[in-house]
Design a protein around this motif. Structure first.
Motif, PDB file in Angstrom:
ATOM      1  N   UNK A 190       0.772  -1.346  -0.041  1.00 20.67           N
ATOM      2  CA  UNK A 190       0.037   0.162  -0.048  1.00 20.67           C
ATOM      3  C   UNK A 190       0.827   1.281  -0.009  1.00 20.67           C
ATOM      4  N   UNK A 191       2.267   1.167   0.397  1.00 26.51           N
ATOM      5  CA  UNK A 191       2.809   2.296   0.550  1.00 26.51           C
ATOM      6  C   UNK A 191       3.814   2.586  -0.918  1.00 26.51           C
ATOM      7  N   UNK A 192       3.894   1.472  -1.724  1.00 29.61           N
ATOM      8  CA  UNK A 192       4.561   1.877  -2.963  1.00 29.61           C
ATOM      9  C   UNK A 192       3.993   1.482  -4.068  1.00 29.61           C
ATOM     10  N   UNK A 193       2.908   0.871  -4.092  1.00 35.88           N
ATOM     11  CA  UNK A 193       2.186   0.423  -5.222  1.00 35.88           C
ATOM     12  C   UNK A 193       2.645  -1.047  -5.868  1.00 35.88           C
ATOM     13  N   UNK A 194       1.634  -1.505  -6.536  1.00 38.62           N
ATOM     14  CA  UNK A 194       1.958  -2.905  -6.908  1.00 38.62           C
ATOM     15  C   UNK A 194       3.214  -3.123  -7.942  1.00 38.62           C
ATOM     16  N   UNK A 195       2.961  -2.225  -9.107  1.00 38.02           N
ATOM     17  CA  UNK A 195       4.049  -2.119 -10.115  1.00 38.02           C
ATOM     18  C   UNK A 195       5.526  -1.796  -9.390  1.00 38.02           C
ATOM     19  N   UNK A 196       5.489  -0.809  -8.695  1.00 39.36           N
ATOM     20  CA  UNK A 196       6.756  -0.313  -8.090  1.00 39.36           C
ATOM     21  C   UNK A 196       7.334  -1.465  -7.188  1.00 39.36           C
ATOM     22  N   UNK A 197       6.611  -1.958  -6.355  1.00 37.24           N
ATOM     23  CA  UNK A 197       6.936  -3.092  -5.511  1.00 37.24           C
ATOM     24  C   UNK A 197       7.554  -4.329  -6.463  1.00 37.24           C
ATOM     25  N   UNK A 198       6.954  -4.717  -7.433  1.00 38.38           N
ATOM     26  CA  UNK A 198       7.236  -5.594  -8.408  1.00 38.38           C
ATOM     27  C   UNK A 198       8.585  -5.305  -9.014  1.00 38.38           C
ATOM     28  N   UNK A 199       8.922  -4.081  -9.439  1.00 37.10           N
ATOM     29  CA  UNK A 199      10.127  -3.611 -10.265  1.00 37.10           C
ATOM     30  C   UNK A 199      10.975  -3.720  -8.935  1.00 37.10           C
ATOM     31  N   UNK A 238       9.418  -1.398 -15.322  1.00 37.95           N
ATOM     32  CA  UNK A 238       9.969   0.003 -15.439  1.00 37.95           C
ATOM     33  C   UNK A 238       8.873   0.648 -15.895  1.00 37.95           C
ATOM     34  N   UNK A 239       8.091   0.556 -16.901  1.00 37.57           N
ATOM     35  CA  UNK A 239       7.182   1.468 -17.703  1.00 37.57           C
ATOM     36  C   UNK A 239       5.971   1.375 -16.899  1.00 37.57           C
ATOM     37  N   UNK A 240       5.504   0.315 -16.359  1.00 35.14           N
ATOM     38  CA  UNK A 240       4.192   0.145 -15.407  1.00 35.14           C
ATOM     39  C   UNK A 240       4.555   0.949 -14.035  1.00 35.14           C
ATOM     40  N   UNK A 241       5.834   0.895 -13.506  1.00 35.78           N
ATOM     41  CA  UNK A 241       6.036   1.847 -12.203  1.00 35.78           C
ATOM     42  C   UNK A 241       6.111   3.091 -12.348  1.00 35.78           C
ATOM     43  N   UNK A 242       6.214   3.628 -13.637  1.00 35.56           N
ATOM     44  CA  UNK A 242       6.609   5.224 -13.773  1.00 35.56           C
ATOM     45  C   UNK A 242       4.948   5.735 -13.549  1.00 35.56           C
TER      46      UNK A 242
END
Length: 301
Positions: free
Chosen positions: A28-37, A193-197
């Motif tokens: 919840x603090x970083x987002x699903x795509x960012x955490x996966x990255x 990286x594209x999703x996390x942006x």
């Protein structure tokens, strides 16, 4: 199945359960795509010294490089992003139960594609393992629901993993597990990286505390080591026999909750653990001589 192969698959199952708990804590603090990255960027960095020490490069024939990269994007990128999205709304216990369908889905995909023969023993073992997981989590599935979107997302993630598990095996048989894992992981990092942006990670990450970064490091380092062992096991055993060990994941989540969060463990989780171990024993019974010969030949390629 050799003890070393079973141990590698078991470690992966345990890591999946532990990572789900850690993911639930920080997603919840970083987002699903960012955490996966972050998960697989750290995982890949952990592989770099191992690649250097072993002399294993990332070179691969183009005919194999593209499929491995695509499988990596689905296995690491799509699967983990879907799983993280689901864990944003679904409790870790329920998510682990849904994801435990992975072995059954793998068995069905392998049988459908003609990669593995469907036997009564394998079917009974996998179903017994899933029943054990259900028992282990039965006393933690109550409470008000929010619909089935989260559970459906996690089930789709499990299906992605099942398909990739079956399709990976020829490449692991031809190349080293370390090289295949590194190529797949690197491809997923570029994709993620594209999703996390879109989640603006530069704004969220500085707000993370020490516990949040510790959880991310735990997830990343554990994922890097576990996936290499996972691929190594797939090169020496059938997909169903390897993925059945994912039944240890939900049980691990319960045990970690009891040890780290002082959550009580009743008789249902203990009964579930017994059923999981029984399911593993049934599914991993000695294969016929013809199957043993075919597996040995594949491992030698």
């Amino acid at each position: 199945m050799p003890v070393a192969v079973a141990a590698a698959a078991a470690f992966t199952g345990i890591q999946v359960g532990a990572a789900m708990v850690a993911t639930r804590y920080v997603v919840a603090d970083v987002g699903p795509a960012t955490l996966a990255l972050l998960r697989y960027a750290i995982g890949f960095l952990c592989l770099v010294p191992v690649l250097a020490a072993s002399g294993t490069g990332l070179r691969c024939p183009p005919r194999d490089l593209v499929p491995i990269a695509l499988l990596g994007i689905v296995q690491f990128g799509v699967l983990i992003a879907l799983l993280n999205v689901g864990l944003g709304t679904v409790p870790a216990g329920r998510a682990a139960l849904v994801f435990s369908s992975f072995p059954l889905l793998t068995m069905l995909v392998a049988a459908t594609l003609g990669r593995e023969r469907l036997t009564w023993a394998k079917t009974a073992g996998v179903l017994l393992t899933i029943m054990g997981v259900g028992l282990a989590l039965a006393d933690r599935l109550g409470g008000a629901g929010r619909g089935w979107t989260g559970e459906a997302t996690i089930l789709l993630a499990a299906l992605c993993g099942a398909v990739c598990t079956v399709l990976y095996r020829p490449y692991v048989a031809r190349h080293s597990a370390l090289a295949v894992g590194a190529i797949a992981m690197l491809a997923s990092v570029a994709f993620l990286a594209g999703l996390a942006a879109a989640e603006d990670p530069l704004a969220a990450l500085p707000r993370l505390g020490l516990a949040g970064w510790a959880a991310i490091l735990f997830i990343g380092v554990g994922s890097g080591s576990a996936y290499v062992l996972w691929l190594w096991a797939l090169g020496r055993a059938t997909p169903t026999r390897v993925t059945v060990f994912l039944g240890l994941g939900p049980v691990t989540a319960i045990l970690f909750g009891a040890l780290l969060l002082d959550e009580p463990v009743g008789w249902l989780p203990l009964a579930g653990l017994v059923a999981v171990l029984a399911g593993l024993r049934v599914a991993l019974g000695a294969p016929p001589a013809q199957s043993r010969s075919r597996n040995s030949a594949t491992s030698a390629i």
